[in-house]
Enzyme design. Structure first.
Site, PDB file in Angstrom:
ATOM      1  N   ASP A  81      -6.082   0.822   0.451  1.00 57.45           N
ATOM      2  CA  ASP A  81      -6.171   1.027   1.899  1.00 57.45           C
ATOM      3  C   ASP A  81      -7.537   0.547   2.375  1.00 57.45           C
ATOM      4  OD1 ASP A  81      -7.758   3.056   0.800  1.00 57.45           O
ATOM      5  OD2 ASP A  81      -7.541   4.240   2.618  1.00 57.45           O
ATOM      6  N   LYS A 134       0.831  -1.222   0.000  1.00 52.45           N
ATOM      7  CA  LYS A 134       0.000   0.000   0.000  1.00 52.45           C
ATOM      8  C   LYS A 134       0.857   1.260   0.000  1.00 52.45           C
ATOM      9  CE  LYS A 134      -2.460   3.475   1.655  1.00 52.45           C
ATOM     10  NZ  LYS A 134      -1.894   4.726   2.218  1.00 52.45           N
ATOM     11  N   PRO A 161      -2.912   2.167  -4.740  1.00 55.91           N
ATOM     12  CA  PRO A 161      -2.889   1.882  -3.305  1.00 55.91           C
ATOM     13  C   PRO A 161      -4.242   1.371  -2.818  1.00 55.91           C
ATOM     14  CG  PRO A 161      -2.162   4.144  -3.791  1.00 55.91           C
ATOM     15  CD  PRO A 161      -2.754   3.590  -5.041  1.00 55.91           C
TER      16      PRO A 161
END
Length: 289
Positions: A231, A212, A229
């Site tokens: 998350d 990430k 990314p």
DNA sequence: AACCAGGGAGCGT
DNA sequence: ACGCTCCATGGT
């Protein structure tokens, strides 16, 4: 004070600086003030453009044009996004949002410090770090303006000094990264020319840097268009919007991202992230402010 | 007052 | 390949 105006269509400074890609800009008197490398600058939205003011004359503005990515064709990028309802809603909610091209070292440290931290806290940690270790740069308004500290400077710091900036268990990660770069054992400049997978593998060799955080650096500093990314917000959003709320294994999720979001998937990710985080794209579970 | 935050690593099953 | 726990710190 030295001022210039850039003609650029549909560039929304508010969304761009508030969407969680950069942590040092602050809004003041209707403009945005920040430090890019060793330049203090104040930006304001203009009709079909942006005005920039610095504290000293500039021979050229390439450092700013590059940071803001003024040459990017936003319409062409957005046109590659999936034509589904969540992305349409995200584009509407984030109109004019751009991805910046930030300093790799600064971005790396910021996102190492982002682990299980809220964005307001990340901003505070980075502020503390710059006040403590950054070199002063000339600025305006008497405000404290400092450059982001170099890795060579942080390599000389002690872990306790870094913890004093409130970065907690992330302090040894920042310190080890600074020392690794300062020793030459890793070269951030080399990463720019690597394929995405190899660039990611390189960054994740650093302790405290997983997929990430690596992808945040690859997207926000190097401009890898397909760094994506994942998350907690993005995971929840993807599972809810595309998998009926079922949990999805990482490999399957990555396969979906690869096939669904197109050649600018990282850019699409940031639109989705901000739309979800601001509540423009509602999710069932969260309880954000 | 709990719970969680733009995660990651090290463990055990 | 999962699930759990710990890691500091502070916002909500």
């Amino acid at each position: 004070m030295n001022t210039t105006v850039f003609s650029v269509p549909n560039y929304n400074l508010d969304v761009t600086f508030s969407c969680g890609q950069a942590f040092r800009w602050h809004c003041r008197d209707g403009g945005w003030e920040g430090v890019i490398d060793n330049h203090w600058v104040r930006l304001e939205s203009r009709k079909d453009g942006i005005s920039a003011a610095t504290d000293r004359p500039q021979t050229n503005w390439r450092w700013l044009e590059d940071y803001l990515q003024l040459h990017a064709d936003l319409d062409a990028i957005v046109a590659t996004f999936p034509q589904d309802e969540p992305m349409r809603a995200s584009v509407q909610a984030c109109n004019g949002m751009r991805l910046l091209r930030q300093n790799p070292w600064e971005t790396l440290v910021c996102f190492i410090c982002s682990a299980t931290k809220q964005i307001v806290q990340i901003r505070q940690i980075i502020h503390n770090l710059c006040q403590q270790f950054g070199e002063p740069v000339a600025g305006s308004g008497g405000g404290a303006c400092r450059a982001f500290p170099t890795f060579s400077r942080l390599a000389l710091a002690g872990e306790e000094e870094l913890r004093a900036c409130k970065m907690g268990f992330r302090a040894p990660h920042v310190l080890a990264a600074a020392r690794k770069l300062d020793s030459g054992a890793m070269d951030l400049g080399r990463i720019a020319s690597l394929p995405l997978d190899e660039a990611r593998d390189c960054l994740t060799q650093l302790n405290g840097v997983g997929p990430k955080i690596a992808d945040c650096v690859l997207l926000f500093a190097y401009g890898f268009p397909k760094a994506f990314p994942v998350d907690v917000w993005i995971r929840r959003a993807l599972e809810h919007l595309y998998f009926r709320g079922r949990s999805v294994r990482p490999e399957r999720l990555n396969r979906f991202i690869e096939t669904h979001f197109g050649p600018w998937s990282g850019y699409a990710q940031q639109y989705l992230f901000h739309a979800v985080r601001t509540g423009a794209l509602p999710l069932p579970k969260p309880k954000h402010a």
